[in-house]
Scaffold this motif. Structure first.
Motif, short mmCIF file in Angstrom:
data_model
loop_
_atom_site.label_atom_id
_atom_site.label_comp_id
_atom_site.label_asym_id
_atom_site.label_seq_id
_atom_site.Cartn_x
_atom_site.Cartn_y
_atom_site.Cartn_z
N ALA A 72 0.91 -1.28 -0.12
CA ALA A 72 0.19 -0.02 -0.22
C ALA A 72 0.70 1.46 -0.26
O ALA A 72 1.27 2.10 -1.04
N THR A 112 -2.30 0.00 -9.48
CA THR A 112 -3.43 -0.97 -8.47
C THR A 112 -2.93 -2.21 -7.70
O THR A 112 -1.94 -2.90 -8.68
N LEU A 125 2.29 1.53 -2.96
CA LEU A 125 1.14 1.96 -4.39
C LEU A 125 1.54 3.42 -4.61
O LEU A 125 1.48 4.68 -5.19
N TYR A 157 -6.90 -0.19 1.86
CA TYR A 157 -5.32 -0.96 2.02
C TYR A 157 -4.84 -0.02 3.10
O TYR A 157 -4.18 -0.45 3.62
N ARG A 158 -5.14 0.98 2.53
CA ARG A 158 -4.23 1.89 3.98
C ARG A 158 -5.26 2.02 5.11
O ARG A 158 -4.24 2.33 5.67
N VAL A 188 -3.55 -5.53 -5.90
CA VAL A 188 -4.30 -6.49 -5.99
C VAL A 188 -4.49 -7.50 -5.10
O VAL A 188 -2.95 -8.48 -5.02
N GLY A 189 -4.93 -7.08 -4.26
CA GLY A 189 -4.08 -8.32 -2.75
C GLY A 189 -3.04 -8.07 -2.36
O GLY A 189 -3.03 -6.87 -1.67
N ARG A 246 -7.99 1.58 -2.88
CA ARG A 246 -6.85 1.92 -2.53
C ARG A 246 -7.10 2.47 -0.58
O ARG A 246 -6.52 2.44 -0.24
N ARG A 280 -10.95 1.35 -8.62
CA ARG A 280 -9.50 1.49 -7.29
C ARG A 280 -9.26 2.44 -6.49
O ARG A 280 -8.22 2.18 -5.37
N GLU A 305 -10.46 -11.30 -5.95
CA GLU A 305 -9.12 -11.15 -5.63
C GLU A 305 -8.50 -10.56 -4.67
O GLU A 305 -6.84 -9.86 -4.72
N ARG A 306 -9.24 -9.28 -4.77
CA ARG A 306 -7.96 -7.65 -4.02
C ARG A 306 -8.18 -8.55 -2.04
O ARG A 306 -7.35 -7.59 -1.48
N CYS A 307 -8.90 -9.32 -1.80
CA CYS A 307 -9.38 -9.86 -0.54
C CYS A 307 -8.21 -10.42 -0.06
O CYS A 307 -7.57 -11.49 -0.89
#
Lengths: 308, 353
Positions: free
Chosen positions: A239, A255, A242, B211-212, A257-258, B208, B204, B231-233
């Protein structure tokens, strides 16, 4: 060259001072499964409504099966089928009765109707459910009944508006089989969706953003035409990494992704440069490897290009 | 807690009791340390004749972004509503941030919840919405200002403070709703299909932000029907008919796929040729399934060493541009697990003859 069943030039629709559809130009060939992909409010449904002759365009022209969408609406309506997100089936009727009802609505003659209904029930694997009430059937089965109802008058073109939202993956795949089978029989299918993974099922796609067409090609063609290199990065604190990457001018988009970063490079971007930047940012990469861009990567990059 | 002077008991019973004591002590310790953010045991929930949840178990660690994945009717929304204390389970128990979900009052302070149709006030500005939610959650003005600045900046909404919520784009509304749900610094954030219908760029942005906040220790539980979101988890539970059928990271789940998927691209593909290639593949030896994706055909082979023979056979009938093995998606795994599940509902969807 296959014949075009839909031809659209500079098609525009305004509501007051809001331009919902902005100068679209494209054509769709016979037997194609053609998708409109875009977020809510990007103009997909407005476009379909104009092509069905429900909504007159503010400017531009559109011909469906050679008929003008403004002057020859009746000729179009007889030859198209339409299935909406909330498929209008009668819960208190059985699939067989629903199909008979829609056959009557679309003017299928009485003597043809029973055999046509039986034919569709067979073809779409609906015999087992044919005489149960629609209200009691699982979503995936109802969806197939709705598809059969939209196809009862053997239309040349089928319009499907967000057809598979909310069904399970197995039903969704079965539904797409039906679509492919129908298209292989010569019917042209136009589908709207806001799901990237759903769009992968289409032969060709119109990517839409704020009423504009930002790309029109096969899913593979759209990704290929990006002409940008995609890198998959594994590093600690992705993160944080990014945050360093998004503002780099040589990066087109990035981006998370996981646990992996997906970084779309511009021409002047290289894997070495990416490694060096990440190391300088205090998040040295464990790996940087080329990867295939997704349709979402393409969509984001192309939307950004269109906006600038 | 346990009495040191236990009554005489057989060695076996004592052992069981000791183990049970140890387990519950460990569990309590974990909860106190805040390692387990969400715990659900045998959750069931019935609405009239519909069994929405049927013995669902979950254990979610602090700092995870945990996805509940499954089709409509799998029980995703019901699970989130139970965890948010909005619906009591018919049976079973659940704790969120250490608090029993039967006790919704204290739960409110510790969680944020964003329903599918969230309620922003369209005739209030961005800033007024933030202030409103801060007041509902009794956040002090100082905390509110500090937190709001941080969240609005993250969401890119700072320049739009004075704009009416109704005049925001769909993606901006979603980010504002997220900001409002986070204003009281919840420990656990529950999101029901947070990005459905939102444009990919805003989507996105939402990720973001998640995730932060994850990096700060926030736990996120979200539902999704779509695999690219899954897929993002960091970890996923695949839900079917009110139960968890598999749990793991996306990679772990992918590794549970048995067989190899080969992607076949035809030269000069037409809808008819693609369809006949699919039908041939479905009848081929060693193939357990075949699915068209636009102009590509995915065939699941039982074993990787069968690919060459299969492709050679297919070449007899169609011209193949390429045939390459591809990584299975979470959806592929889901379909395989579902197909193997004994309790699969009998439906007329079966098979393709």
């Amino acid at each position: 060259m296959p014949a075009a069943t839909v031809e659209v030039a500079e098609l525009t629709r305004r509501f007051g001072d809001f331009t919902a559809v902005d100068a679209l130009t494209f054509s769709v060939h016979r037997g194609e499964v053609f998708g409109f992909l875009g977020p809510n409010g990007s103009g997909k449904t407005t476009t379909i409504r104009m092509l069905c002759g429900i909504l007159p365009p503010s400017a531009g022209v559109a011909a469906v099966l050679g008929h003008d969408v403004v002057r020859e609406v009746d000729a179009i309506k007889r030859q198209i089928g339409y299935m909406s997100q909330r498929f209008a089936l009668y819960d208190e009727l059985t699939p067989r009765e629903n199909l008979r009802f829609y056959g009557g609505v679309y003017g299928v003659s009485g003597s043809d109707l029973p055999s046509r209904v039986t034919g569709l029930l067979d073809r779409f694997d609906l015999q087992a459910a044919a005489d149960r009430l629609c209200g009691s059937l699982p979503g995936g089965v109802r969806q197939r009944v709705a598809f059969a109802a939209a196809a009862i008058h053997q239309p040349e073109i089928l319009f499907l508006d967000e057809p598979t939202a909310a069904v399970d993956p197995a039903s969704r795949r079965a539904f797409w089989d039906m679509i492919y089978d129908t298209a292989a029989g010569g019917t042209t299918v136009l589908v709207t969706t806001h799901f990237m993974d759903e769009a992968e099922y289409c032969h060709r796609l119109a990517l839409m953003s704020r009423g504009r067409l930002i790309a029109c090609d096969s899913p593979a063609g759209i990704k290929h035409a990006l002409g940008a290199e995609m890198m998959e990065v594994v590093c600690d604190q992705p993160a944080r990494a990014l945050d360093f990457l998004v503002d780099q001018p040589w990066i087109r988009s990035a981006t998370l992704v996981g646990t992996r970063l997906h970084v779309l490079l511009r021409q002047e971007g290289t894997a070495e440069r990416l490694r060096a930047t990440l190391s300088a940012a205090g998040t040295p990469p464990h790996s940087v490897a080329p990867a295939a861009p997704s349709l979402e990567d393409a969509f984001v990059a192309l939307t950004a290009d269109a906006a600038s | 807690m346990t009495s040191s002077r236990s009554s005489p008991a057989t060695a076996g019973e004592a052992e069981v009791r000791a183990r049970r004591g140890k387990d519950s002590r460990r569990l309590r310790a974990n909860v106190q340390l805040g390692q387990i953010a969400v715990e659900a045991r045998s959750l069931s929930c019935r609405f009239g004749s519909i069994q929405a949840l049927d013995g669902l178990d979950l254990e979610i660690q602090r700092g995870e972004i945990f996805g509940l994945v499954g089709p409509d009717g799998a029980g995703k929304t019901t699970t989130l509503r139970i965890l948010a204390g909005l619906v009591p389970p018919s049976s079973g128990e659940a704790h969120v941030a250490g608090i029993d979900v039967h006790d919704p009052e204290p739960l409110c302070d510790r969680i944020g919840y964003l329903a599918q149709r969230f309620a922003l006030y369209g005739d209030l500005t961005v800033w007024e919405n933030v202030c409103f939610f801060a007041e509902v959650f009794r956040v002090s003005t100082r905390d509110r200002d500090e937190r709001a600045v941080e969240l609005l900046a993250m969401a890119g909404l700072e320049p739009f403070r004075g704009r009416l919520a109704d005049q925001l784009s769909g993606g901006m509304k979603q980010k504002l709703a997220l900001t409002c749900a986070l204003i009281h610094r919840p420990e656990v954030l529950l999101l029901d299909e947070p990005t459905a219908g939102v444009d990919p760029i805003s989507r996105r942005d939402v990720w973001r932000i998640l995730y932060r906040l994850q990096a700060e220790g926030l736990t996120v539980v979200l539902s999704t029907a779509y695999l690219d979101e899954a897929e993002r988890c960091s970890r996923l539970a695949l839900l079917s008919l009110g139960r968890v059928v598999a749990v793991g990271t996306p990679d772990e789940l992918r590794s549970r796929h048995s067989g190899t998927i080969v992607e076949v691209v035809l030269a000069e593909a037409t809808p008819e040729r693609l369809r006949s290639a699919r039908d041939l593949a479905r009848r081929a030896q060693g193939a357990t399934g075949a699915q068209l994706f636009g102009d590509r055909l995915h065939v699941v082979m039982e074993r990787a060493d069968q690919i060459d023979t299969f492709v050679a056979g297919l070449r007899e009938f169609v011209t193949i541009a390429s045939a390459t093995p591809v990584t299975p998606t979470v959806e592929d795994v889901f379909l395989q697990l579902r197909a193997g599940a004994a309790e699969q509902i009998p439906s007329p969807l079966a098979g393709e003859g």
